[in-house]
Design an enzyme around this catalytic site. Structure first.
Site, mmCIF file in Angstrom:
data_model
loop_
_atom_site.group_PDB
_atom_site.id
_atom_site.type_symbol
_atom_site.label_atom_id
_atom_site.label_comp_id
_atom_site.label_asym_id
_atom_site.label_seq_id
_atom_site.Cartn_x
_atom_site.Cartn_y
_atom_site.Cartn_z
ATOM 1 N N HIS A 307 27.217 50.272 -7.781
ATOM 2 C CA HIS A 307 28.277 50.719 -8.679
ATOM 3 C C HIS A 307 29.588 50.752 -7.912
ATOM 4 C CE1 HIS A 307 30.505 53.194 -11.559
ATOM 5 N NE2 HIS A 307 29.582 52.854 -12.434
ATOM 6 N N ASP A 364 22.443 51.729 -15.941
ATOM 7 C CA ASP A 364 21.798 50.685 -16.742
ATOM 8 C C ASP A 364 20.368 50.386 -16.327
ATOM 9 O OD1 ASP A 364 23.879 50.160 -18.486
ATOM 10 O OD2 ASP A 364 24.936 49.007 -16.965
HETATM 11 N N1 ACO Z 1 21.920 43.469 -5.427
HETATM 12 C C1 ACO Z 1 22.042 42.985 -4.172
HETATM 13 N N2 ACO Z 1 23.154 43.124 -3.408
HETATM 14 C C2 ACO Z 1 24.193 43.780 -3.962
HETATM 15 C C3 ACO Z 1 24.130 44.338 -5.246
HETATM 16 C C4 ACO Z 1 22.931 44.172 -5.985
HETATM 17 N N3 ACO Z 1 22.802 44.675 -7.210
HETATM 18 N N4 ACO Z 1 25.303 44.960 -5.534
HETATM 19 C C5 ACO Z 1 26.072 44.785 -4.463
HETATM 20 N N5 ACO Z 1 25.410 44.090 -3.504
HETATM 21 C C6 ACO Z 1 25.882 43.760 -2.144
HETATM 22 C C7 ACO Z 1 26.914 42.640 -2.178
HETATM 23 O O1 ACO Z 1 26.298 41.365 -2.017
HETATM 24 C C8 ACO Z 1 27.777 43.018 -1.000
HETATM 25 O O2 ACO Z 1 27.075 42.651 0.181
HETATM 26 P P1 ACO Z 1 27.882 42.118 1.493
HETATM 27 O O3 ACO Z 1 28.705 43.307 1.925
HETATM 28 O O4 ACO Z 1 26.815 41.719 2.450
HETATM 29 O O5 ACO Z 1 28.732 40.989 1.005
HETATM 30 C C9 ACO Z 1 27.812 44.548 -1.042
HETATM 31 O O6 ACO Z 1 26.582 44.920 -1.662
HETATM 32 C C10 ACO Z 1 28.993 45.133 -1.801
HETATM 33 O O7 ACO Z 1 29.034 44.521 -3.099
HETATM 34 P P2 ACO Z 1 30.361 44.414 -4.005
HETATM 35 O O8 ACO Z 1 30.156 43.327 -5.005
HETATM 36 O O9 ACO Z 1 31.553 44.313 -3.110
HETATM 37 O O10 ACO Z 1 30.387 45.830 -4.704
HETATM 38 P P3 ACO Z 1 31.263 46.225 -5.970
HETATM 39 O O11 ACO Z 1 31.496 47.669 -5.869
HETATM 40 O O12 ACO Z 1 32.442 45.337 -6.149
HETATM 41 O O13 ACO Z 1 30.292 45.869 -7.206
HETATM 42 C C11 ACO Z 1 28.695 46.095 -8.931
HETATM 43 C C12 ACO Z 1 29.642 46.829 -7.967
HETATM 44 C C13 ACO Z 1 29.473 45.022 -9.753
HETATM 45 C C14 ACO Z 1 28.114 47.103 -9.915
HETATM 46 C C15 ACO Z 1 27.573 45.414 -8.102
HETATM 47 O O14 ACO Z 1 26.879 46.388 -7.352
HETATM 48 C C16 ACO Z 1 26.617 44.598 -8.980
HETATM 49 O O15 ACO Z 1 26.874 43.438 -9.249
HETATM 50 N N6 ACO Z 1 25.481 45.227 -9.434
HETATM 51 C C17 ACO Z 1 24.535 44.557 -10.310
HETATM 52 C C18 ACO Z 1 25.054 44.537 -11.756
HETATM 53 C C19 ACO Z 1 24.972 45.903 -12.400
HETATM 54 O O16 ACO Z 1 23.956 46.590 -12.345
HETATM 55 N N7 ACO Z 1 26.053 46.277 -13.098
HETATM 56 C C20 ACO Z 1 26.125 47.571 -13.835
HETATM 57 C C21 ACO Z 1 27.082 48.508 -13.201
HETATM 58 S S1 ACO Z 1 27.100 50.079 -14.063
HETATM 59 C C22 ACO Z 1 28.104 49.823 -15.413
HETATM 60 O O17 ACO Z 1 29.001 49.033 -15.404
HETATM 61 C C23 ACO Z 1 27.867 50.573 -16.657
#
Ligand code: ACO
Length: 429
Positions: A307, A364
């Site tokens: 998140h 979610d």
């Molecule tokens: N699975 C695996 N790796 C992940 C995940 C995941 N779900 N989420 C983040 N990471 C990793 C990224 O690859 C990144 O790794 P790195 O540092 O080696 O490059 C690191 O964690 C940071 O990720 P960011 O994308 O920079 O984090 P951000 O805060 O921008 O994204 C988000 C948050 C979009 C929710 C992300 O965690 C994601 O895509 N999750 C899956 C989709 C999801 O469940 N969305 C619902 C969110 S809740 C809502 O909106 C109601």
């Protein structure tokens, strides 16, 4: 002493006031930056930009705190109803019994749709996405109820319009579902409460009445409350931006529905269920999917984890997980997807990759399983999110319109296109 921040720009020192919130959050007020200098700030994704001050919802992502009007979400989810939580968000205080009764009664009265609106559903393609129909119908309420569009509505009129919207959106959503499966509409009933009325409109047919189960009502109630507000997220910011032009409530919220529709926002719960199904079809090898998500050369992500704001745990996920287990136990459902979800969560929480990146289950992760157990199809999941988020959108629109300091939202840009050049006639190109 008033705190100030100094910025040195082209050798000149400029001072900007620090704004401190009631939870000691601090922000630099740069509203005079462009006046004092020729500079603007640039903040991709607005991760560091406050667009407003707000007294509706507080969240602290590091500590996993979420409060509506100061009251912890855990207490509201356990003790309140969706109608009462809506009142709290929109009007700022918990209602007295007579206020709640009046508010709830106006929901009941406003539930039916204008008869002319029904033709709208009939003309919509059955395979069309329900979010398109929802946003069109919410905006169209402005056409069917023009008397609600006064430029400066009184407090009572705003109350009435809010109840109208909260109530009708439930009827619109159920009729949208009925349209998609080609079944006749089941009209709202005066004797049923908010969630039971919705379930009845969704699942009763002309031939057979749906049996309302309190466990289902309780799970859905918790889900709607937990989705009711989340401060300046993408859809709420959209509602505020559209409303800042003094666009009416229906138009502003219709825009919020469209923003929520995107898979990066309201569509993730659907993706979680699809991921769990994929793991199941693949033979249940959880580690294979975890390894895929960890592989830096693979863009695959575990849906329902991580998140932007919550970095320790999402307090909503904790409550929803419990609700999912309660629902499955009480209804005697055995969904293998729940087993996969539990095992996946356990494996992820033990894994250093996810711990280092502070990736925990989000709201979610379990919500889709609850919707699925209730019988709501995946394509309707974002609609369920929209019903839940409605009071938050209304509260933010109202707060913005009532604040005399609110201005039309109009960000600036740094232009990166061509510098001046001459028009070239066709024959010279
Ligand atoms: N699975 C695996 N790796 C992940 C995940 C995941 N779900 N989420 C983040 N990471 C990793 C990224 O690859 C990144 O790794 P790195 O540092 O080696 O490059 C690191 O964690 C940071 O990720 P960011 O994308 O920079 O984090 P951000 O805060 O921008 O994204 C988000 C948050 C979009 C929710 C992300 O965690 C994601 O895509 N999750 C899956 C989709 C999801 O469940 N969305 C619902 C969110 S809740 C809502 O909106 C109601």
């Amino acid at each position: 002493m008033d705190e100030k921040v100094k910025m040195i720009i082209e050798g000149q020192t400029h001072e900007f006031p620090v704004i401190t919130g009631t939870e000691n959050e601090k922000g630099i007020d740069i509203s005079k930056l462009r006046g004092q200098t020729s500079y603007i700030t640039l903040d991709n994704g607005f991760g560091n930009t406050g667009s407003c001050t707000s007294g509706i919802t507080f969240l602290d992502g590091e500590k996993g705190i979420l409060r509506y009007r100061g009251i912890p979400i855990e207490q509201i989810a356990e003790k309140s109803s969706f109608v009462e939580a809506s009142y709290l968000l929109i009007y700022g205080e918990l209602p007295h019994q007579d206020e709640l009764d009046k508010f709830a009664l106006s929901f009941t009265k406003q539930a039916p749709l204008h008869p002319d609106m029904l033709g709208f559903f009939e003309g919509y393609p059955t395979a069309g996405h329900p979010m398109a129909l929802l946003s069109a119908m919410v905006c169209s309420l402005a056409g069917y109820y023009p008397e609600l569009l006064k430029p400066e509505p009184s407090e009572e009129e705003v109350k009435f319009t809010s109840a109208q919207l909260l109530s009708k959106v439930r009827t619109i959503s159920a009729y949208t579902y009925k349209t998609s499966i080609g079944e006749s509409f089941i009209p709202p009933r005066d004797d049923l409460r908010y969630i039971s009325n919705f379930l009845n409109m969704m699942f009763s047919t002309k031939e057979k009445e749906y049996k309302i189960d309190e466990t289902v009502v309780s799970a859905l109630r918790a889900l709607l409350i937990l989705h009711a507000d989340h401060e300046q997220n993408c859809s709420t910011s959209t509602v505020r931006l559209v409303g800042s032009s003094w666009a009416n409530l229906f138009a502003s919220i219709s825009a919020g529905v469209c923003a929520l529709w995107g898979p990066l926002h309201g569509g993730a719960n659907q993706k979680v269920v699809e991921m769990l199904e994929q793991i199941q079809v693949d033979g249940g090898n959880i580690q294979k999917f975890i390894d895929k998500a960890k592989d830096p050369d693979d863009h695959y992500r575990l849906m329902g984890f991580g998140h932007r704001v919550y970095k320790n745990f999402d307090p909503r996920a904790t409550i929803i997980k419990q609700k999912a287990h309660d629902l499955f136990d009480k209804m005697g459902i055995h969904d293998p997807l729940l087993d996969i979800a539990v095992k996946l969560e356990e494996a992820v929480l033990k894994d250093d990759y996810f711990a280092e990146r502070k990736l925990y289950p989000n709201v979610d992760f379990y919500s889709g399983l609850i919707y699925k157990a209730i019988g709501i199809p995946t394509v309707m999941f974002p609609v369920m999110f929209a019903i839940g988020r409605m009071p938050g959108w209304i509260a933010h629109w109202k707060e913005m319109r009532e604040n005399p300091a609110s201005k039309i939202g109009r960000p600036r840009q740094i232009y990166t296109g061509h510098t001046e050049r001459d028009y070239v006639p066709m024959e010279g190109r």
